[in-house]
Enzyme design. Structure first.
Site, PDB file in Angstrom:
ATOM      1  N   TYR A  47      -4.364  16.034  -3.247  1.00 28.67           N
ATOM      2  CA  TYR A  47      -3.169  16.546  -2.581  1.00 28.67           C
ATOM      3  C   TYR A  47      -1.946  15.933  -3.259  1.00 28.67           C
ATOM      4  O   TYR A  47      -1.824  14.714  -3.347  1.00 28.67           O
ATOM      5  CB  TYR A  47      -3.172  16.191  -1.091  1.00 28.67           C
ATOM      6  CG  TYR A  47      -2.070  16.911  -0.357  1.00 28.67           C
ATOM      7  CD1 TYR A  47      -2.345  18.095   0.310  1.00 28.67           C
ATOM      8  CD2 TYR A  47      -0.765  16.459  -0.404  1.00 28.67           C
ATOM      9  CE1 TYR A  47      -1.326  18.809   0.945  1.00 28.67           C
ATOM     10  CE2 TYR A  47       0.247  17.165   0.214  1.00 28.67           C
ATOM     11  CZ  TYR A  47      -0.036  18.333   0.885  1.00 28.67           C
ATOM     12  OH  TYR A  47       0.971  19.035   1.500  1.00 28.67           O
ATOM     13  N   GLN A  78      -2.930  23.220   6.147  1.00 28.45           N
ATOM     14  CA  GLN A  78      -3.715  24.376   5.692  1.00 28.45           C
ATOM     15  C   GLN A  78      -4.385  24.093   4.350  1.00 28.45           C
ATOM     16  O   GLN A  78      -5.508  24.554   4.105  1.00 28.45           O
ATOM     17  CB  GLN A  78      -2.844  25.641   5.623  1.00 28.45           C
ATOM     18  CG  GLN A  78      -1.631  25.595   4.707  1.00 28.45           C
ATOM     19  CD  GLN A  78      -0.400  25.005   5.384  1.00 28.45           C
ATOM     20  OE1 GLN A  78      -0.491  24.323   6.412  1.00 28.45           O
ATOM     21  NE2 GLN A  78       0.764  25.243   4.796  1.00 28.45           N
ATOM     22  N   SER A 102       5.675   1.970   1.526  1.00 27.35           N
ATOM     23  CA  SER A 102       5.408   1.099   0.388  1.00 27.35           C
ATOM     24  C   SER A 102       6.054  -0.284   0.607  1.00 27.35           C
ATOM     25  O   SER A 102       7.030  -0.413   1.333  1.00 27.35           O
ATOM     26  CB  SER A 102       5.971   1.754  -0.869  1.00 27.35           C
ATOM     27  OG  SER A 102       5.419   1.200  -2.021  1.00 27.35           O
ATOM     28  N   GLN A 143      11.508  -1.156  -4.783  1.00 27.44           N
ATOM     29  CA  GLN A 143      10.668  -0.773  -3.656  1.00 27.44           C
ATOM     30  C   GLN A 143      11.491  -0.091  -2.577  1.00 27.44           C
ATOM     31  O   GLN A 143      11.109   0.941  -2.025  1.00 27.44           O
ATOM     32  CB  GLN A 143       9.982  -2.016  -3.077  1.00 27.44           C
ATOM     33  CG  GLN A 143       8.785  -1.715  -2.231  1.00 27.44           C
ATOM     34  CD  GLN A 143       7.770  -0.890  -2.993  1.00 27.44           C
ATOM     35  OE1 GLN A 143       7.454   0.199  -2.565  1.00 27.44           O
ATOM     36  NE2 GLN A 143       7.288  -1.359  -4.124  1.00 27.44           N
ATOM     37  N   HIS A 185      12.334   3.729  -2.497  1.00 25.56           N
ATOM     38  CA  HIS A 185      11.329   4.764  -2.184  1.00 25.56           C
ATOM     39  C   HIS A 185      11.672   5.498  -0.898  1.00 25.56           C
ATOM     40  O   HIS A 185      11.718   6.711  -0.860  1.00 25.56           O
ATOM     41  CB  HIS A 185       9.929   4.153  -2.053  1.00 25.56           C
ATOM     42  CG  HIS A 185       9.202   4.075  -3.347  1.00 25.56           C
ATOM     43  ND1 HIS A 185       8.817   5.194  -4.032  1.00 25.56           N
ATOM     44  CD2 HIS A 185       8.777   3.016  -4.086  1.00 25.56           C
ATOM     45  CE1 HIS A 185       8.184   4.835  -5.152  1.00 25.56           C
ATOM     46  NE2 HIS A 185       8.154   3.520  -5.207  1.00 25.56           N
ATOM     47  N   GLU A 189       1.031  -4.752  -0.340  1.00 18.24           N
ATOM     48  CA  GLU A 189       0.600  -3.741  -1.307  1.00 18.24           C
ATOM     49  C   GLU A 189       0.870  -4.226  -2.741  1.00 18.24           C
ATOM     50  O   GLU A 189      -0.014  -4.217  -3.579  1.00 18.24           O
ATOM     51  CB  GLU A 189       1.372  -2.440  -1.024  1.00 18.24           C
ATOM     52  CG  GLU A 189       1.013  -1.286  -1.924  1.00 18.24           C
ATOM     53  CD  GLU A 189       1.964  -0.108  -1.778  1.00 18.24           C
ATOM     54  OE1 GLU A 189       3.049  -0.277  -1.171  1.00 18.24           O
ATOM     55  OE2 GLU A 189       1.633   0.970  -2.297  1.00 18.24           O
ATOM     56  N   HIS A 190       2.102  -4.649  -3.000  1.00 17.60           N
ATOM     57  CA  HIS A 190       2.484  -5.184  -4.306  1.00 17.60           C
ATOM     58  C   HIS A 190       2.923  -6.634  -4.124  1.00 17.60           C
ATOM     59  O   HIS A 190       3.795  -6.915  -3.308  1.00 17.60           O
ATOM     60  CB  HIS A 190       3.678  -4.433  -4.895  1.00 17.60           C
ATOM     61  CG  HIS A 190       3.495  -2.952  -5.015  1.00 17.60           C
ATOM     62  ND1 HIS A 190       3.969  -2.074  -4.060  1.00 17.60           N
ATOM     63  CD2 HIS A 190       2.886  -2.201  -5.958  1.00 17.60           C
ATOM     64  CE1 HIS A 190       3.661  -0.830  -4.425  1.00 17.60           C
ATOM     65  NE2 HIS A 190       3.003  -0.873  -5.576  1.00 17.60           N
ATOM     66  N   ASP A 206       3.686   0.782 -11.621  1.00 17.01           N
ATOM     67  CA  ASP A 206       3.810   2.098 -10.988  1.00 17.01           C
ATOM     68  C   ASP A 206       3.528   3.221 -11.980  1.00 17.01           C
ATOM     69  O   ASP A 206       3.087   4.297 -11.587  1.00 17.01           O
ATOM     70  CB  ASP A 206       5.231   2.281 -10.435  1.00 17.01           C
ATOM     71  CG  ASP A 206       5.467   1.451  -9.184  1.00 17.01           C
ATOM     72  OD1 ASP A 206       4.480   0.995  -8.589  1.00 17.01           O
ATOM     73  OD2 ASP A 206       6.640   1.256  -8.815  1.00 17.01           O
ATOM     74  N   GLU A 228     -39.698  -3.028  18.077  1.00 17.35           N
ATOM     75  CA  GLU A 228     -38.586  -2.153  18.474  1.00 17.35           C
ATOM     76  C   GLU A 228     -39.076  -0.944  19.263  1.00 17.35           C
ATOM     77  O   GLU A 228     -38.266  -0.076  19.634  1.00 17.35           O
ATOM     78  CB  GLU A 228     -37.808  -1.692  17.230  1.00 17.35           C
ATOM     79  CG  GLU A 228     -37.050  -2.832  16.553  1.00 17.35           C
ATOM     80  CD  GLU A 228     -36.183  -2.364  15.378  1.00 17.35           C
ATOM     81  OE1 GLU A 228     -36.281  -1.191  14.986  1.00 17.35           O
ATOM     82  OE2 GLU A 228     -35.420  -3.193  14.854  1.00 17.35           O
ATOM     83  N   HIS A 259     -43.055   4.765  13.316  1.00 20.33           N
ATOM     84  CA  HIS A 259     -42.682   3.957  12.152  1.00 20.33           C
ATOM     85  C   HIS A 259     -43.843   3.043  11.764  1.00 20.33           C
ATOM     86  O   HIS A 259     -44.208   2.923  10.582  1.00 20.33           O
ATOM     87  CB  HIS A 259     -41.458   3.084  12.459  1.00 20.33           C
ATOM     88  CG  HIS A 259     -40.139   3.809  12.441  1.00 20.33           C
ATOM     89  ND1 HIS A 259     -39.791   4.745  13.378  1.00 20.33           N
ATOM     90  CD2 HIS A 259     -39.072   3.714  11.598  1.00 20.33           C
ATOM     91  CE1 HIS A 259     -38.555   5.202  13.118  1.00 20.33           C
ATOM     92  NE2 HIS A 259     -38.108   4.588  12.036  1.00 20.33           N
TER      93      HIS A 259
END
Lengths: 437, 437
Positions: free
Chosen positions: A138, A199, A245, A267, A270, A335-336, A369, A423, A428
């Site tokens: 995506y 969709q 981010s 950063q 963003h 994250e960074h 990046d 069990e 089994h």
């Protein structure tokens, strides 16, 4: 211009509570968005192409008469690449080459070959590693359409050995991002459809007459896309649901303060929810970085976004020493994480939780990046405590191998039967016993 | 007794549609259960121990006055182990040893050491691998309380290097399963709380005054537990949401039909939704297995569950040949795949999607469930197309390493700046440029 950036001091008694308040970010679970996504998914599952076409025409203001006209031919992708300026085309190609090279190393180093071993009684155990058959990527349209993300999502899939990569990217009002199409050509995406939203997620998860069903969907999207991905999880694999981010910089005070200020900006630009935090044991250095921020901000084209982000979510934090900075960094699990210091490896050895670590004063996050090689799809919102950068391993899966010899069936069968009876699973037990009695 | 088991033939024109109908399993999304789980989670998040105590006393019919009394001391776990019969204790210990041994091999082979490499200009790239700090293991109470699952969930976490393992297991009416406690002792679980349901998931995800917050929750549970796990995903990591258990047997007709019948039973006895399917090119052999099923069923203590499962969800499938059987197996992507045939490796090489493969006539699935070594927590409901057995890798995560040299900052900086300008992210570009200008 003086930004009111939050200042924290780790010696204050309620420091940890203050820090947690800065970090707190509640993903707003919007019931209306979730219900809308559920409705769209159900329609796509039930009516296939017809539903995809209707939602696409409606939300993206198109007038397509069938889904097949929403596919972009390979020739158009390659034309987009040819039409780039040579400098930009070279940059994109070099970035792709470096990302591919890193991920090939990752494949080689991370057990992608699987393994088997033979026990004394001739039984063989092991693990087989196989790529996914087909993956959906995506790619957002509009303001967050990043060609670098096309590379970062598609190349690891290709390196893993995925047979077919299907990309979806909405084109509101029919506007196509040429750099995104060029990146798809370089990354070797197999098919591209100009659809988006819930969709597109539904089409990839369930398949339609025109759009092939995939095994996993990766890539960022808006709230509808995130809600739809959560809902199709299980029918297909998904990657993490990304939050805003973040960058955390640990600096010992020896780096040009302008460089650190710009890293915090990179950063913050963003979006307004992005988070930039600096930890430093040197109070004077924190003052210097703040001065750089206030001096450099005016020249930034995205200064409004940066100012909002730094004001609402940023922080300059005075710590006792670098050891404490590392302990705080483990709590933040950013994250960074930039470690801008002398002998950065010394401090990196203390870090347990971070998506990516940028070591030394020359390793700006921006390099990672785009083109250093490692993936820029990274765990956000403290999820680096338990998850990893997107990688080749996300496009592979393992199968266990169990090949028991006649002798093994005897020794293992007795153990299995004993535990199965314990069990209450008698079939089994009998299934094991039949092989040695 | 003659069971009405479904028979399919791959030469019939609508075979694939018939097969898909057999495989179809819709996880019923029960809105009432989801809402109840959401309410419980919100209460635990807001009121901590008080809420955990109230829900536990209510749902498990207890009268505890504080959460700390719900913790089981290590001494009690070890006493449970000591009190087992020597045969059962040995079996449990041997199973644990073999599971540990396999997962240690997995750790060694799967890139757990991470990697770094140095480029020509002195830049270093790599990947650091670290274990999770703290993990929660959910163990069901009641009829599905399996000590083998304690081993299969806890041992990979321990091998990965997780510092602390917290187990939760509900004890309705205060009844403790001694085999489960013994397994916790053997597996080296650090702390055990007798709590369950969505309240246990919430306690582990958010932490309370008594129960530590974990980084990931693994292990099976009922519909409330599954709904709660879905909802806390992101705050903590979770494993897959498991569907009903499945076995697919490919047999060339050379194995004792009683063995195969019992293998189908061993899956069917788990629960009425479990699925057992046999693929074979030999029509006479399918008749022989059916005869074995009808003859052996009466002796099975769990014959009612087996009969319901085989009738509603089982199938005996005549295929053209073994090649076709493998193609169908890839479509089914079964949790457990037995290849009971001469030269099973020949057919295993064609399998792309399966949770675990059991090769050769001696490799009954039951051996893998208990003691062969590989994990018995496996992807169900066709998710083997994109996911893996539970493993050491589920308790580790990676961090990228980027250490750019001064020379690297120049070459990489130019690429990054070019692409950042292309994406309209000027602070990214300036952050890169400052390092080489």
């Amino acid at each position: 211009m003086t930004l009111p950036i939050r200042k924290l001091d780790s010696t204050e008694p309620d420091f940890l509570a203050q820090l947690d308040a800065v970090l707190a970010f509640d993903t707003v679970e919007d019931a209306a968005i979730d219900q809308a996504a559920a409705h769209i998914l159900a329609e796509v599952k039930r009516r296939g192409d017809d539903a995809v076409l209707e939602f696409t025409n409606q939300f993206d203001r198109l007038a397509a008469d069938r889904v097949s006209t929403l596919e972009i031919a390979q020739a158009e992708l390659h034309a987009a690449l040819e039409n780039l300026s040579p400098v930009r085309r070279d940059a994109l190609q070099q970035a792709a080459d470096r990302v591919r090279s890193y991920h090939e190393r990752q494949k080689q180093e991370c057990g992608s070959a699987g393994f088997t071993y033979t026990e004394a009684d001739g039984s063989v155990l092991g693990q087989k590693v196989t790529p996914l058959d087909r993956v959906g990527i995506y790619v957002p349209g509009g303001k967050a359409a990043y060609p670098s993300s096309v590379l970062m999502n598609a190349i690891p899939a290709r390196v893993a050995g995925v047979s077919e990569i299907i990309m979806v990217v909405p084109t509101p009002a029919g506007v196509k991002n040429q750099l995104v199409l060029a990146a798809a050509a370089i990354a070797g995406v197999d098919r591209v459809f100009t659809i988006g939203g819930a969709q597109a997620v539904g089409a990839l998860a369930y398949g339609t007459a025109t759009i092939p069903q995939v095994d996993k969907i990766v890539g960022p999207g808006n709230a509808y896309v995130a809600a739809a991905k959560r809902r199709v999880f299980g029918t297909v694999g998904i990657d993490m649901i990304a939050g805003p981010s973040e960058i955390l910089v640990i600096c010992d005070g020896s780096t040009d303060p302008d460089w650190i200020a710009m890293d915090l900006f990179s950063q913050a630009e963003h979006d307004e929810l992005a988070q930039s935090i600096l930890l430093c044991p040197d109070a004077a250095y924190l003052v210097a970085v703040e001065a750089s921020i206030n001096r450099l901000l005016a020249d930034m084209p995205r200064k409004d976004v940066i100012a909002t982000s730094l004001t609402n979510r940023g922080a300059l934090v005075k710590v006792r020493d670098m050891e404490e900075a590392c302990a705080i960094a483990n709590r933040i699990a950013a994250e960074h994480l930039e470690i801008s210091a002398q002998d950065p490896q010394r401090w990196a050895d203390r870090i347990r939780h971070a998506g990516a670590m940028f070591l030394g004063r020359f390793s700006s996050e921006a390099l990672g990046d785009y083109c250093a090689g490692p993936n820029h799809v990274l765990p956000t919102s403290r999820t680096a405590r338990f998850s990893s950068p997107l990688g080749v391993y996300d496009f592979q899966k393992r199968s266990s191998i169990i090949h028991v010899s006649a002798a093994g069936a005897h020794t293992l069968g007795k153990i299995a039967a004993e535990l199965a009876y314990g069990e209450g699973l008698q079939a089994h037990a009998r299934s094991a016993e039949m092989r040695f009695r």
